[in-house]
Design a protein around this motif. Structure first.
Motif, short mmCIF file in Angstrom:
data_model
loop_
_atom_site.label_atom_id
_atom_site.label_comp_id
_atom_site.label_asym_id
_atom_site.label_seq_id
_atom_site.Cartn_x
_atom_site.Cartn_y
_atom_site.Cartn_z
N GLU A 1 -3.61 1.13 8.00
CA GLU A 1 -4.79 0.36 7.59
C GLU A 1 -4.82 0.12 6.08
OE1 GLU A 1 -9.62 0.85 7.51
OE2 GLU A 1 -8.53 1.72 9.19
N ASN A 2 -4.43 1.13 5.30
CA ASN A 2 -4.40 0.98 3.84
C ASN A 2 -3.33 -0.01 3.41
OD1 ASN A 2 -6.46 2.84 3.58
ND2 ASN A 2 -5.06 4.55 3.28
N VAL A 3 -2.19 0.01 4.08
CA VAL A 3 -1.12 -0.93 3.77
C VAL A 3 -1.56 -2.35 4.09
CG1 VAL A 3 1.24 -1.65 4.35
CG2 VAL A 3 0.70 0.77 4.10
N VAL A 4 -2.22 -2.53 5.22
CA VAL A 4 -2.70 -3.86 5.60
C VAL A 4 -3.72 -4.37 4.59
CG1 VAL A 4 -4.02 -5.14 7.35
CG2 VAL A 4 -2.20 -3.57 8.05
N LEU A 5 -4.64 -3.51 4.13
CA LEU A 5 -5.62 -3.91 3.12
C LEU A 5 -4.93 -4.34 1.82
CD1 LEU A 5 -8.49 -1.27 3.44
CD2 LEU A 5 -8.66 -3.74 3.79
N THR B 1 -4.60 -15.88 -6.52
CA THR B 1 -5.28 -15.41 -7.74
C THR B 1 -5.21 -13.90 -7.86
OG1 THR B 1 -6.77 -17.31 -7.70
CG2 THR B 1 -7.44 -15.43 -9.04
N ARG B 2 -5.45 -13.20 -6.75
CA ARG B 2 -5.38 -11.74 -6.80
C ARG B 2 -3.98 -11.26 -7.11
NH1 ARG B 2 -9.33 -12.35 -2.61
NH2 ARG B 2 -7.77 -12.13 -0.98
N LEU B 3 -2.98 -11.95 -6.59
CA LEU B 3 -1.60 -11.60 -6.91
C LEU B 3 -1.34 -11.79 -8.41
CD1 LEU B 3 1.19 -10.69 -5.99
CD2 LEU B 3 1.69 -13.08 -5.42
N GLU B 4 -1.84 -12.88 -8.98
CA GLU B 4 -1.69 -13.11 -10.43
C GLU B 4 -2.41 -12.02 -11.23
OE1 GLU B 4 -2.05 -17.12 -12.19
OE2 GLU B 4 -2.50 -17.72 -10.12
N VAL B 5 -3.60 -11.63 -10.79
CA VAL B 5 -4.36 -10.59 -11.48
C VAL B 5 -3.58 -9.29 -11.45
CG1 VAL B 5 -6.43 -9.13 -11.35
CG2 VAL B 5 -6.62 -11.62 -11.07
N PHE B 6 -3.07 -8.91 -10.29
CA PHE B 6 -2.33 -7.67 -10.17
C PHE B 6 -1.08 -7.69 -11.05
CE2 PHE B 6 0.73 -4.78 -8.20
CZ PHE B 6 -0.01 -3.61 -8.23
N LEU C 1 -5.55 -1.01 -5.20
CA LEU C 1 -4.47 -1.52 -6.03
C LEU C 1 -4.83 -1.54 -7.51
CD1 LEU C 1 -3.26 -4.42 -3.75
CD2 LEU C 1 -2.05 -2.28 -4.24
N VAL C 2 -6.12 -1.45 -7.80
CA VAL C 2 -6.57 -1.37 -9.19
C VAL C 2 -7.63 -0.29 -9.31
CG1 VAL C 2 -6.10 -3.81 -9.66
CG2 VAL C 2 -8.40 -3.12 -9.03
N SER C 3 -7.72 0.26 -10.51
CA SER C 3 -8.78 1.22 -10.83
C SER C 3 -9.54 0.68 -12.02
CB SER C 3 -8.19 2.59 -11.14
OG SER C 3 -7.33 2.51 -12.26
N ALA C 4 -10.76 1.16 -12.18
CA ALA C 4 -11.62 0.67 -13.25
C ALA C 4 -12.21 1.84 -14.01
CB ALA C 4 -12.73 -0.19 -12.67
N ALA D 1 0.69 3.99 -8.50
CA ALA D 1 0.99 5.01 -7.49
C ALA D 1 0.65 4.50 -6.09
CB ALA D 1 0.23 6.30 -7.79
N SER D 2 -0.47 3.82 -5.97
CA SER D 2 -0.85 3.25 -4.68
C SER D 2 0.10 2.12 -4.28
CB SER D 2 -2.29 2.74 -4.76
OG SER D 2 -2.70 2.25 -3.51
N PHE D 3 0.45 1.28 -5.25
CA PHE D 3 1.38 0.19 -4.96
C PHE D 3 2.73 0.76 -4.53
CE2 PHE D 3 4.46 -3.09 -6.37
CZ PHE D 3 4.07 -4.09 -5.50
N ARG D 4 3.16 1.81 -5.20
CA ARG D 4 4.42 2.46 -4.85
C ARG D 4 4.37 2.98 -3.41
NH1 ARG D 4 6.51 7.81 -5.03
NH2 ARG D 4 8.72 7.84 -5.53
#
Length: 122
Positions: free
Chosen positions: A4-8, A17-22, A61-64, A78-81
């Protein structure tokens, strides 16, 4: 990592746009970027950027982190990995001749940091 986390994560990155942001956040690791700077850099209205950052945050995929009135976002590498390792876990049914080129392509391509020069004493 759970399916489920991988799918999200993959769904979050499946929007351009989200891909560009990441990718922009990855370029600015480890300092990160403020939300307003992200919006300006990609010419996206701040409220739209906020929505995209929210999706990326829910996908882990991001932290704030808040600094005064600014919120600085960072790529959660780490999450992306973990997502990438999940995708490659059973790579090519254990056939290294197929997997090795793929893994080599994933090796870091960052140039080494320049060496600092010692100042000569007079």
């Amino acid at each position: 990592m759970e399916l489920e986390n991988v799918v999200l994560a993959l769904a979050a990155l499946a929007q351009s746009t989200r891909l560009e942001v990441f990718r922009l956040l990855v370029k600015h690791e480890p300092e990160g970027l403020a939300a307003g700077e992200l919006a300006r850099s990609l010419a996206i209205p701040q409220n739209t950027m906020s929505s995209h950052l929210s999706v990326l945050s829910r996908a882990r995929l991001v932290s704030a982190e808040r600094f005064g009135r600014s919120i600085v976002y960072r790529a959660d590498l780490a999450s992306f990995r973990a997502v990438m390792l999940f995708m490659l876990k059973d790579c090519c049914n254990g056939r290294p001749e197929i997997c090795t080129p793929l893994i080599e392509d994933l090796a870091p391509r960052c140039p080494p940091a320049p060496k600092k020069r010692a100042h000569a004493k007079l």
